[in-house]
Design an enzyme around this catalytic site. Sequence first.
Site, mmCIF file in Angstrom:
data_model
loop_
_atom_site.group_PDB
_atom_site.id
_atom_site.type_symbol
_atom_site.label_atom_id
_atom_site.label_comp_id
_atom_site.label_asym_id
_atom_site.label_seq_id
_atom_site.Cartn_x
_atom_site.Cartn_y
_atom_site.Cartn_z
ATOM 1 N N CYS A 86 0.825 -1.221 0.000
ATOM 2 C CA CYS A 86 0.000 0.000 0.000
ATOM 3 C C CYS A 86 0.854 1.265 0.000
ATOM 4 O O CYS A 86 0.390 2.321 -0.419
ATOM 5 C CB CYS A 86 -0.873 0.045 1.240
ATOM 6 S SG CYS A 86 -1.693 -1.469 1.668
HETATM 7 O O1 KQY Z 1 -3.997 -0.036 2.772
HETATM 8 C C1 KQY Z 1 -4.128 0.879 2.039
HETATM 9 N N1 KQY Z 1 -4.044 0.693 0.765
HETATM 10 C C2 KQY Z 1 -4.455 2.226 2.508
HETATM 11 C C3 KQY Z 1 -4.816 2.290 3.908
HETATM 12 C C4 KQY Z 1 -5.198 3.657 4.303
HETATM 13 C C5 KQY Z 1 -5.288 3.750 5.768
HETATM 14 C C6 KQY Z 1 -5.524 5.119 6.252
HETATM 15 N N2 KQY Z 1 -5.621 5.112 7.656
#
Ligand code: KQY
Length: 368
Positions: A357
Amino acid sequence: MTTLNSTPRADGFHMPAEWAPQTQVWMVWPERPDNWRLGGKPVQAAHIALAKAIARFEPVTVGVSAAQYDNARARLDLPNIRVVELSSDDAWVRDTGPTFVINDSGEVRGVNWGFNAWGGFDGGLYAPWNRDEQVGGKILEIERCPRYAPEDFILEGGSIHVDGEGTLITTEECLLNRNRNPHLFRKEIEQVLGEQLAVDTIIWLPHGLYNDETDGHVDNFCCYVRPGEVLLAWTDDPQDPNYERCHAALNVLQNTPDAKGRTLVVHKMPIPGPLYATQEECDGVDLVEGTQERHPSVRLAGSYVNFLIVNGGIIAPSFDDPLDAEAEAILQRIFPEHEVVMVPGRELLLGGGNIHCLTQQQPAAASR
Ligand code: KQY
């Protein structure tokens, strides 16, 4: 910046698989105190460790706000790491960055999706998100990549995985959520993905991992490891809230032929934990209305599937968990030609995601 009126498919571009050669990996410096504890200091150390691990294999560019520029520039004064000033609302460049597409003559372009912070005012994780929404376009401009900008279409890069051979995997929990593209039916979403990424088959898993605050991004649950083969987060424990999710996904994966007519081989990856934030960790996060609150009773969506493939390497999270060694061994068995590097992932997980992520690979398009 050139914005193209056509689509990648019409122009002969497609999204390559993550294992295709890359020129660099993009990251964005974490700093928002209502998501990262203690003003972001512990996660910044983890982020540096992650950037260093990737930079052993290929160049890394880290985008950083003006406010944190001096600090990040000084701390990232390391081989193979470039730092550029880039405003954002948080660090999730997998979701805010562009999806790069390539063609057969060595050109790279980008798809700049709409972004609404994982659901806008209907379950989204913070507001405003206007700086995040600009990240993809800025990256493409820095790289002089022409961009496609599908109109009125929200998509995060973490909600899709492709094999580069015409198949895409996603989850209904995320892409069919009313907080993403409520004006589109499944078929219309498939059409947009088909045009923008040049995929022909979409495999819809019902859900992602339990308690994933992105509404079940596939990159925390199931990913491609090579054409025709996927790795799925797995539990055999019927008491685990992930049990139904994993079994439902396995059923779809084993019964949906891919674009080449193959039945997928499914490798299983155990889920760490269950993992929870401590009271102290939760207390370190600023309380701001409209931002996801942290509580020690809420299970974290920790997953070893949230790794990044780089040129010659696999960069995967460890959690100080008894399953860390098994996860590393599974990855090494599946990727015998890659060096598996485990990087501490707990601080990253506390912010709601992990390595995949927080990174965005930029493919190198070799002329054929
Ligand atoms: O895991 C993701 N792709 C994004 C997570 C965003 C979390 C914001 N608190």
